[in-house]
Design an enzyme around this catalytic site. Structure first.
Site: not given
Length: 160
Positions: A22, A28, A45
């Site tokens: 990711t 995040c 994620h």
């Protein structure tokens, strides 16, 4: 070998010899889970700490409290044993500075705390983390080894 891509507010699983990646982790948090016997890995994620404020259709991959249990469940369905799964996390940066110290603006640190709590609740051992700071990260896990590579522009590459 394939590279399985996980987008923002997304999750997926992969197995050896594939890798799972990711990009764009700022505030995040990327949660990588791994079972070393079956060589099954999972990656989420996560954008926000809690689904309790969700309005409308729930995207379970978006929130720590729903993404982590879903990821574990998906891995178990594929053949992983939840008692062997370990976790590695990265991200949770404070990307911008604010004049107020409002709790609501601490999205990165709140995401990290929520991910750790969800892992504790699921009895998943947190093996290592690369969290905080004020920089973005890209992570990729090799499902044949369980090694998580964390890349960032100013801090190079780390492997866990």
């Amino acid at each position: 070998m394939n590279v399985i891509k996980v987008g923002m507010a997304d999750l997926n699983i992969a197995s050896s010899p594939d890798r799972i990646r990711t990009v764009g982790l700022g505030s995040c948090v990327g949660v990588a889970l791994y079972d070393k016997i079956t060589k099954i890995g999972g990656l989420a994620h996560i954008m926000l700490p809690s689904s309790t404020l969700n309005k409308g259709v729930l995207n379970v991959a978006k929130y720590a409290d729903t993404a982590i249990p879903k990821l574990i469940d998906d891995m178990v369905k594929k053949g992983a044993d939840s008692r062997r799964i370990i976790a590695k996390i990265a991200g949770g940066a404070q990307m911008f500075s604010f004049s107020s110290a409002s709790e609501i603006m601490r999205i990165g640190p709140r995401n990290v705390e929520a991910c750790k709590e969800a892992l504790r609740h699921a009895r998943i051992h947190l093996n290592c983390e690369d969290t905080g700071g004020n920089w973005g990260r890209t992570i990729e896990m090799d499902c044949s080894t369980g090694v998580l590579q964390v890349r960032s522009v100013n801090n190079g590459v780390k492997e866990f």
